[in-house]
Scaffold this motif. Structure first.
Motif, mmCIF file in Angstrom:
data_model
loop_
_atom_site.group_PDB
_atom_site.id
_atom_site.type_symbol
_atom_site.label_atom_id
_atom_site.label_comp_id
_atom_site.label_asym_id
_atom_site.label_seq_id
_atom_site.Cartn_x
_atom_site.Cartn_y
_atom_site.Cartn_z
ATOM 1 N N GLN A 39 29.570 -45.606 37.334
ATOM 2 C CA GLN A 39 28.627 -44.683 36.889
ATOM 3 C C GLN A 39 29.050 -43.061 36.346
ATOM 4 N N ILE A 40 30.230 -43.218 36.808
ATOM 5 C CA ILE A 40 30.924 -41.648 36.282
ATOM 6 C C ILE A 40 31.505 -42.006 35.012
ATOM 7 N N LYS A 41 31.195 -41.130 34.025
ATOM 8 C CA LYS A 41 31.568 -40.962 32.743
ATOM 9 C C LYS A 41 32.209 -39.879 32.245
ATOM 10 N N VAL A 42 32.939 -39.650 31.195
ATOM 11 C CA VAL A 42 33.579 -38.660 30.951
ATOM 12 C C VAL A 42 33.204 -38.255 29.366
ATOM 13 N N GLN A 43 32.699 -37.107 29.050
ATOM 14 C CA GLN A 43 32.393 -36.504 27.847
ATOM 15 C C GLN A 43 33.409 -35.541 27.283
ATOM 16 N N TYR A 44 33.327 -35.384 25.964
ATOM 17 C CA TYR A 44 34.403 -34.432 25.373
ATOM 18 C C TYR A 44 33.938 -33.320 24.597
ATOM 19 N N GLN A 45 34.042 -32.192 24.757
ATOM 20 C CA GLN A 45 33.214 -31.141 23.920
ATOM 21 C C GLN A 45 34.363 -30.654 22.926
ATOM 22 N N PRO A 46 34.090 -30.533 21.531
ATOM 23 C CA PRO A 46 35.087 -30.154 20.785
ATOM 24 C C PRO A 46 35.514 -28.711 21.135
ATOM 25 N N ILE A 47 36.780 -28.151 20.887
ATOM 26 C CA ILE A 47 37.004 -26.858 20.727
ATOM 27 C C ILE A 47 37.960 -26.615 19.543
ATOM 28 N N VAL A 48 37.138 -25.572 18.669
ATOM 29 C CA VAL A 48 37.251 -25.440 17.473
ATOM 30 C C VAL A 48 38.182 -24.106 17.205
ATOM 31 N N GLU A 49 38.974 -24.312 16.104
ATOM 32 C CA GLU A 49 39.712 -23.036 15.854
ATOM 33 C C GLU A 49 38.641 -22.097 14.781
ATOM 34 N N LEU A 262 26.741 -24.469 19.466
ATOM 35 C CA LEU A 262 26.680 -24.295 17.855
ATOM 36 C C LEU A 262 27.464 -25.413 17.234
ATOM 37 N N TYR A 263 28.563 -25.374 17.867
ATOM 38 C CA TYR A 263 29.550 -26.542 17.014
ATOM 39 C C TYR A 263 28.918 -27.941 17.508
ATOM 40 N N SER A 264 29.082 -28.186 18.913
ATOM 41 C CA SER A 264 28.780 -29.401 19.383
ATOM 42 C C SER A 264 28.526 -29.396 21.098
ATOM 43 N N LYS A 265 27.837 -30.229 21.585
ATOM 44 C CA LYS A 265 27.464 -30.380 22.802
ATOM 45 C C LYS A 265 28.859 -31.206 23.166
ATOM 46 N N ALA A 266 29.111 -31.448 24.512
ATOM 47 C CA ALA A 266 29.934 -32.459 24.876
ATOM 48 C C ALA A 266 29.359 -33.863 24.738
#
Ligand code: C2E
Ligand code: MG
Ligand code: MG
Ligand code: MG
Length: 293
Positions: A39-49, A262-266
């Motif tokens: 039930q535990i998941k991992v999501q990734y949020q982009p880090i943008v230059e 603004l860029y993306s959610k996780a």
């Protein structure tokens, strides 16, 4: 009458308290089985230059998909995990996940790509026991350099910096892992930490970023933090950029990176991969700021 309504209030209060205690107990007992039940998941949020619009990193964020309560926010279950000690198991799991994904993304897209992982103060204070062996083992399994990972700590880790904390930080850095100070500006924000500990990134808390363009104090503090961090040789990541206006102010202050809606959610690992693939295909930043998979 007053007495009666007072009595009612107490009764309501007790009921609510009992209910919240029950929920808490229930959540805790469910959390114990959550990893096994997947039930535990991992999501990734982009880090943008900010200057180029290119995604250089991503932050791993934990999600709990509860069969009854739906998605439980980390703000609700991380404290439970910390109190119960489950955080060690969860923290190790997300570290392992992040290591596996970053190995893949470095190979597919960018040999310098990094994934940033949050580490709780509790994980650092484990009876002075060092964390290195386990983490380094994960790195070795993937044949990865420590530079693939950033560890995010909060001031909570540094406040009562015992020897074990200092040693653990040193071990991480010896393995090449970089360190980010998360939620900067919300706690004591002691400048001494920046001098005492080797830190690579400052993450400006989203409460400052949120008011940019409206609150001139928050804006001034943001600018000050960025200038100071750069003078100390740190890179700055702004958290929580939601509007074009906030991003262009951050850009004008010379802020290095941003992560925000603004860029993306996780997003799931699969969706981040789609975004990274698009970016690679275009060989250009995605037009506009939004990064849709
Ligand atoms: P954090 O490390 O400061 O993570 C940033 C939080 O800001 C994330 O919330 C992210 O979804 C949210 N965020 C990013 N951009 C925006 C935006 O533009 N607007 C708004 N309103 N929010 C934005 P999330 O995922 O709910 O995580 C909350 C906190 O839970 C994290 O704050 C971190 O302290 C903790 N956490 C999450 N995953 C883990 C984990 O694996 N281990 C530990 N120890 N803590 C974790
Ligand atoms: Mg973080
Ligand atoms: Mg933060
Ligand atoms: Mg330094």
């Amino acid at each position: 009458l007053a007495k009666k309504s007072g009595g009612n209030r107490v009764c309501h209060y007790t009921k609510a308290l009992r209910k919240s205690n029950e929920t808490r107990r229930r959540m805790l007992s469910d959390l114990r089985g959550a990893l096994l039940k997947k039930q535990i998941k991992v999501q990734y949020q982009p880090i943008v230059e900010i200057a180029t619009g290119k995604i250089f990193k991503a932050e791993a964020l934990m999600r709990w998909q509860h069969p009854e309560f739906g998605v439980v926010e980390p703000k609700r279950f991380i404290p439970l995990a910390e109190e119960s000690g489950l955080i060690h198991e969860l923290g190790d799991w997300i570290f392992q996940e992040a290591t596996r994904e970053v190995a893949r993304w470095r190979e597919l897209f960018d040999p310098k790509f990094q994934v940033s992982v949050n580490v709780s103060p509790v994980q650092f204070r484990q009876n002075g026991k060092s964390h290195e062996p386990l983490w380094i083992r994960h790195l070795r399994r993937e044949d990865l350099s420590g530079r693939s990972l950033i560890v995010e700590i909060t001031e909570g880790v540094l406040v009562k910096a015992e020897m074990s904390v200092k040693e653990n930080l040193l071990l991480l850095r010896k393995a090449g892992i970089q360190v980010a100070l998360d939620d900067f500006g919300t706690g004591y924000s002691s400048l001494a930490y920046l001098k005492t500990f080797d830190i690579d990134y400052l993450k400006i808390d989203q409460s400052f970023v949120r008011n940019m363009g409206a609150d001139t104090d928050d804006q001034a503090l943001c600018e000050g933090i960025i200038v100071m961090a750069h003078k100390l040789g740190l890179k700055v990541i702004a958290e929580g950029g939601e509007t074009e206006k906030q991003l262009s102010i951050l850009e004008s202050f010379g802020c290095d990176y941003a992560q925000g809606w603004l860029y993306s959610k996780a997003v799931t690992a699969e969706n981040l991969e789609i975004i990274l693939q698009k970016q690679a295909d275009a060989a250009l930043p995605v037009s506009g700021r939004a990064l849709t998979p």
